[in-house]
Scaffold this motif. Sequence first.
Motif, PDB file in Angstrom:
ATOM      1  N   THR A   1      18.884   5.150  -7.590  1.00  0.00           N
ATOM      2  CA  THR A   1      17.668   4.509  -7.927  1.00  0.00           C
ATOM      3  C   THR A   1      17.088   3.439  -7.126  1.00  0.00           C
ATOM      4  N   VAL A   2      18.205   2.285  -7.245  1.00  0.00           N
ATOM      5  CA  VAL A   2      18.088   0.971  -6.681  1.00  0.00           C
ATOM      6  C   VAL A   2      18.288   1.174  -5.070  1.00  0.00           C
ATOM      7  N   GLY A   3      18.910   2.060  -4.396  1.00  0.00           N
ATOM      8  CA  GLY A   3      18.932   2.146  -3.049  1.00  0.00           C
ATOM      9  C   GLY A   3      17.870   2.900  -2.502  1.00  0.00           C
ATOM     10  N   ILE A   4      17.246   3.803  -3.195  1.00  0.00           N
ATOM     11  CA  ILE A   4      16.016   4.435  -3.012  1.00  0.00           C
ATOM     12  C   ILE A   4      14.616   3.264  -2.961  1.00  0.00           C
ATOM     13  N   ALA A   5      14.804   2.547  -4.193  1.00  0.00           N
ATOM     14  CA  ALA A   5      13.706   1.469  -4.457  1.00  0.00           C
ATOM     15  C   ALA A   5      13.814   0.531  -3.459  1.00  0.00           C
ATOM     16  N   ILE A   6      14.864  -0.123  -2.764  1.00  0.00           N
ATOM     17  CA  ILE A   6      14.998  -1.153  -1.894  1.00  0.00           C
ATOM     18  C   ILE A   6      14.413  -0.519  -0.581  1.00  0.00           C
ATOM     19  N   ASP A   7      14.783   0.582  -0.088  1.00  0.00           N
ATOM     20  CA  ASP A   7      14.180   1.233   1.175  1.00  0.00           C
ATOM     21  C   ASP A   7      12.619   1.398   1.088  1.00  0.00           C
ATOM     22  N   LEU A   8      12.112   1.874  -0.236  1.00  0.00           N
ATOM     23  CA  LEU A   8      10.787   2.089  -0.327  1.00  0.00           C
ATOM     24  C   LEU A   8       9.915   0.794  -0.431  1.00  0.00           C
ATOM     25  N   LEU A   9      10.433  -0.410  -1.085  1.00  0.00           N
ATOM     26  CA  LEU A   9       9.791  -1.484  -1.344  1.00  0.00           C
ATOM     27  C   LEU A   9       9.866  -2.439  -0.109  1.00  0.00           C
ATOM     28  N   ILE A  10      11.075  -2.306   0.593  1.00  0.00           N
ATOM     29  CA  ILE A  10      11.195  -3.293   1.679  1.00  0.00           C
ATOM     30  C   ILE A  10      11.291  -2.743   3.089  1.00  0.00           C
ATOM     31  N   PHE A  11      12.280  -1.828   3.388  1.00  0.00           N
ATOM     32  CA  PHE A  11      12.489  -1.324   4.708  1.00  0.00           C
ATOM     33  C   PHE A  11      11.664  -0.310   5.210  1.00  0.00           C
ATOM     34  N   SER A  12      10.944   0.584   4.472  1.00  0.00           N
ATOM     35  CA  SER A  12       9.951   1.459   4.865  1.00  0.00           C
ATOM     36  C   SER A  12       8.542   0.793   5.515  1.00  0.00           C
ATOM     37  N   PRO A  13       8.148  -0.099   4.352  1.00  0.00           N
ATOM     38  CA  PRO A  13       6.714  -0.755   4.718  1.00  0.00           C
ATOM     39  C   PRO A  13       7.199  -1.710   6.264  1.00  0.00           C
ATOM     40  N   LEU A  14       8.325  -2.051   6.245  1.00  0.00           N
ATOM     41  CA  LEU A  14       8.637  -2.888   7.539  1.00  0.00           C
ATOM     42  C   LEU A  14       8.852  -2.221   8.825  1.00  0.00           C
ATOM     43  N   GLU A  15       9.227  -0.883   8.476  1.00  0.00           N
ATOM     44  CA  GLU A  15       9.340   0.007   9.607  1.00  0.00           C
ATOM     45  C   GLU A  15       8.069   0.656  10.188  1.00  0.00           C
ATOM     46  N   ARG A  16       7.324   0.749   9.071  1.00  0.00           N
ATOM     47  CA  ARG A  16       5.735   1.194   9.452  1.00  0.00           C
ATOM     48  C   ARG A  16       5.069   0.316  10.101  1.00  0.00           C
ATOM     49  N   TRP A  17       5.106  -0.939   9.770  1.00  0.00           N
ATOM     50  CA  TRP A  17       4.543  -2.175  10.431  1.00  0.00           C
ATOM     51  C   TRP A  17       4.946  -2.287  11.754  1.00  0.00           C
ATOM     52  N   VAL A  18       6.154  -1.944  12.000  1.00  0.00           N
ATOM     53  CA  VAL A  18       6.735  -2.349  13.607  1.00  0.00           C
ATOM     54  C   VAL A  18       6.230  -1.065  14.345  1.00  0.00           C
ATOM     55  N   LEU A  19       6.131   0.218  13.712  1.00  0.00           N
ATOM     56  CA  LEU A  19       5.558   1.373  14.595  1.00  0.00           C
ATOM     57  C   LEU A  19       4.158   1.323  14.680  1.00  0.00           C
ATOM     58  N   ARG A  20       3.571   0.750  13.826  1.00  0.00           N
ATOM     59  CA  ARG A  20       2.151   0.651  13.945  1.00  0.00           C
ATOM     60  C   ARG A  20       1.353  -0.414  14.839  1.00  0.00           C
ATOM     61  N   SER A  21       2.375  -1.399  14.752  1.00  0.00           N
ATOM     62  CA  SER A  21       2.208  -2.822  15.745  1.00  0.00           C
ATOM     63  C   SER A  21       2.305  -2.177  17.323  1.00  0.00           C
ATOM     64  N   ARG A  22       2.818  -1.112  17.624  1.00  0.00           N
ATOM     65  CA  ARG A  22       3.089  -0.537  18.772  1.00  0.00           C
ATOM     66  C   ARG A  22       2.469   0.757  19.084  1.00  0.00           C
ATOM     67  N   GLY A  23       1.565   1.030  18.082  1.00  0.00           N
ATOM     68  CA  GLY A  23       0.550   2.141  18.375  1.00  0.00           C
ATOM     69  C   GLY A  23       1.372   3.540  18.453  1.00  0.00           C
ATOM     70  N   LEU A  24       2.582   3.729  17.591  1.00  0.00           N
ATOM     71  CA  LEU A  24       3.123   4.774  17.322  1.00  0.00           C
ATOM     72  C   LEU A  24       3.173   5.221  15.918  1.00  0.00           C
ATOM     73  N   LEU A  25       2.060   4.604  15.398  1.00  0.00           N
ATOM     74  CA  LEU A  25       1.942   5.095  13.997  1.00  0.00           C
ATOM     75  C   LEU A  25       0.552   4.793  13.648  1.00  0.00           C
ATOM     76  N   VAL A  26      -0.332   5.831  13.361  1.00  0.00           N
ATOM     77  CA  VAL A  26      -1.809   5.384  12.954  1.00  0.00           C
ATOM     78  C   VAL A  26      -2.138   5.412  11.542  1.00  0.00           C
ATOM     79  N   LYS A  27      -3.058   4.532  11.009  1.00  0.00           N
ATOM     80  CA  LYS A  27      -3.332   4.437   9.705  1.00  0.00           C
ATOM     81  C   LYS A  27      -4.103   5.698   9.338  1.00  0.00           C
ATOM     82  N   GLY A  28      -3.987   6.123   8.120  1.00  0.00           N
ATOM     83  CA  GLY A  28      -4.937   7.249   7.802  1.00  0.00           C
ATOM     84  C   GLY A  28      -4.680   7.669   6.508  1.00  0.00           C
TER      85      GLY A  28
END
Length: 298
Positions: free
Chosen positions: A271-298
């Motif tokens: 649970t802790v491993g999943i929570a850290i990924d969802l709260l920290i690394f997944s948002p960071l990864e989405r921000w990086v992809l979105r800033s390069r036009g590789l992920l579209v908000k929707g």
Amino acid sequence: MASTETTAKDRDGGDLAGLEAGLDALETVQTGRKPLRQTFVEKILPPVLAVVLVLAAWQALVSFEIVDDPTKLPSPGAVWEVVRQAWLQGELLGYIWTSVSRGLLGFFFALLIGTPLGLLVARVRFVRAAIGPILSGLQSLPSVAWVPPAVIWLGLNNQMMYAVILLGAVPSIANGLVSGVDQVPPLFLRAGRTLGATGLKGTWHIVLPAALPGYVAGLKQGWAFSWRSLMAAEIIASFPDLGVGLGQLLENGRNASDMAMVFEAILLILTVGIAIDLLIFSPLERWVLRSRGLLVKG
């Protein structure tokens, strides 16, 4: 003749205007929020169903006596009761915080060491030739192998825990950054040099931003190695003065032959491993992809 040329120019201008409008439409980011129902169906329902199916299969193994020994496989209800008792006694958050605080602090130190080391390996050929293969070898070395020498060198204390985390996480962070730097287009570097971005300025303004996707991937992997290294250290090097973390809880359950406690520790670690990924690394990864036009908000 003049009217024909004017008509051709107007047509070309209209084509260019249409092309620009089409490109603008493609680049337009949809900022509207999804309906709550669609979000529930796409994001929430699938993991909930997966958890329900796992619990149902687990309960079926116990109910139909496929595994009829509760000392080997306790029921979900028995594990929940152990978790509930730990919560009521005020111990559950202590288990989690002991491990999470160590893991995050150790990962922070690994970040401070792994980032400049990765840049050095990526940008200096001699350094890459000298220690690049060693970093790759260290990344493939099981973290548990570092626990015995760390205990001998540093003793049974928190410094030993942090040393094991560093040895497990630093190679992953450094190699992730090296991979990201290797994927930076040479045109970016030439353009940066032309604009005067050389040395540390070029590294900060050109290399690091361009290498960010690979760097973030290395950070995610570095955290996974940090967490696994910490669990290995807590399981093997248990000592009362170190407090009871999740790894120590798992070892206590093994020593007491209490499978409900063992499953409690396993579920909390997961649970802790999943929570850290969802709260920290997944948002960071989405921000990086979105800033390069590789992920579209929707």
